[in-house]
Design a protein around this motif. Structure first.
Motif, short mmCIF file in Angstrom:
data_model
loop_
_atom_site.label_atom_id
_atom_site.label_comp_id
_atom_site.label_asym_id
_atom_site.label_seq_id
_atom_site.Cartn_x
_atom_site.Cartn_y
_atom_site.Cartn_z
N ALA A 80 -23.63 17.83 50.88
CA ALA A 80 -23.30 19.12 51.72
C ALA A 80 -21.70 19.12 51.96
CB ALA A 80 -24.00 18.77 52.96
N GLN A 81 -21.15 18.20 52.07
CA GLN A 81 -19.79 18.21 52.01
C GLN A 81 -19.05 18.77 51.00
OE1 GLN A 81 -17.69 17.67 54.96
NE2 GLN A 81 -15.62 17.69 54.01
N ARG A 82 -19.33 18.38 49.75
CA ARG A 82 -19.15 18.62 48.44
C ARG A 82 -19.21 20.21 48.26
NH1 ARG A 82 -14.71 16.60 45.74
NH2 ARG A 82 -15.38 16.46 43.55
N ALA A 83 -20.50 20.45 48.54
CA ALA A 83 -20.99 22.05 48.39
C ALA A 83 -20.00 22.96 49.31
CB ALA A 83 -22.39 22.23 48.81
N ASN A 112 -21.93 17.52 41.30
CA ASN A 112 -20.52 18.06 40.83
C ASN A 112 -20.82 19.12 39.56
OD1 ASN A 112 -19.02 17.17 42.72
ND2 ASN A 112 -18.52 15.22 41.95
N GLY A 113 -21.57 18.56 38.57
CA GLY A 113 -21.71 19.45 37.58
C GLY A 113 -22.36 20.66 37.77
N TYR A 114 -23.22 20.72 38.72
CA TYR A 114 -23.79 22.26 38.93
C TYR A 114 -22.92 23.09 39.49
CZ TYR A 114 -28.44 20.09 38.14
OH TYR A 114 -29.60 19.50 37.34
N ILE A 126 -11.40 27.49 36.77
CA ILE A 126 -12.27 26.40 36.60
C ILE A 126 -11.29 25.25 36.88
CG2 ILE A 126 -13.67 24.75 35.51
CD1 ILE A 126 -15.35 26.96 36.33
N SER A 127 -9.90 25.53 36.35
CA SER A 127 -8.90 24.37 36.46
C SER A 127 -8.53 24.40 37.85
CB SER A 127 -7.73 24.41 35.31
OG SER A 127 -6.99 25.55 35.67
N GLN A 128 -8.42 25.48 38.53
CA GLN A 128 -7.92 25.59 39.84
C GLN A 128 -9.07 25.21 40.70
OE1 GLN A 128 -6.59 29.68 41.43
NE2 GLN A 128 -7.01 29.14 43.39
N LEU A 133 -11.24 20.89 44.57
CA LEU A 133 -12.33 20.10 44.76
C LEU A 133 -11.82 18.55 44.55
CD1 LEU A 133 -15.46 20.98 43.05
CD2 LEU A 133 -14.90 21.34 45.27
N SER A 134 -10.79 18.11 43.64
CA SER A 134 -10.45 16.80 43.36
C SER A 134 -9.32 16.45 44.43
CB SER A 134 -9.82 16.72 42.16
OG SER A 134 -8.66 17.50 41.81
#
Length: 185
Positions: A80-83, A112-114, A126-128, A133-134
């Motif tokens: 949930a947090q990552r989403a 993460n892949g999804y 995508i790089s941004q 995320l990282s």
């Protein structure tokens, strides 16, 4: 319902800092605290989308303002947090609501892949997106939402506030619609 409703009002008012559909001056301001991995949050969000469509036709665009605030329940929903971070990373590129809908529509697939696949489908840089995320760029913003919910007595998602008053009715279209319409008078 089993959630805590000890507080009945929204203590952190809606503002331009929120994720908003509509205008803050609308007759009704509906604030939802939600968790992208929570099936009940997804069900309530789908209810709200259906109600938004109906109210838009009946009363016009400025009748209902919908605000989403993050309330990831990390103790029961590991992704949930990552989403929530993915939604905020998409927001940085002007695509919050598109990512928001995608996350609820693809709730079983929030790894993460999804998340990268969804970002790619939305045409995000995508790089941004990955950098955000990282570096966990948006964690503070998500924590502010959580803290505002806790201050208003939210302990579990979903939680709704209609014109700053906690909604305690049933989670069905007829009752939620009636509460929204009643709040505008």
């Amino acid at each position: 319902m089993s959630d805590d409703r000890s507080h009945s009002s929204l203590l952190v008012p809606a503002s331009t800092q929120d994720r908003i559909q509509g205008v803050l001056s609308a007759a009704v301001v509906l604030v939802m605290y939600g968790d992208y991995q929570c099936s009940k949050s997804a069900d309530v969000y789908r209810l709200i989308k259906a109600i938004q469509r109906e109210l838009h036709v009946s009363f016009g665009e400025d009748y209902l303002c919908f605000i989403f605030r993050h309330f990831p329940q990390i103790q029961i929903h590991a992704q949930a947090q990552r989403a929530a971070q993915a939604a905020q990373a998409a927001a940085a590129q002007g695509q919050f609501w598109q990512m928001h809908d995608t996350l609820f529509d693809h709730q079983p697939a929030l790894g993460n892949g999804y998340l990268v696949e969804y970002a790619d489908r939305l045409g995000l840089d995508i790089s941004q997106f990955l950098q955000h995320l990282s570096k966990q760029t948006h964690v503070d913003r998500i924590n502010e939402d959580i803290e505002s919910g806790l201050r208003s007595g939210v302990t579990i998602a979903p939680a709704l506030f209609i014109n700053r008053i906690r909604y305690t009715g049933r989670w069905n279209k007829a009752q939620l619609m009636a509460a929204i319409v009643a709040a505008s008078h």
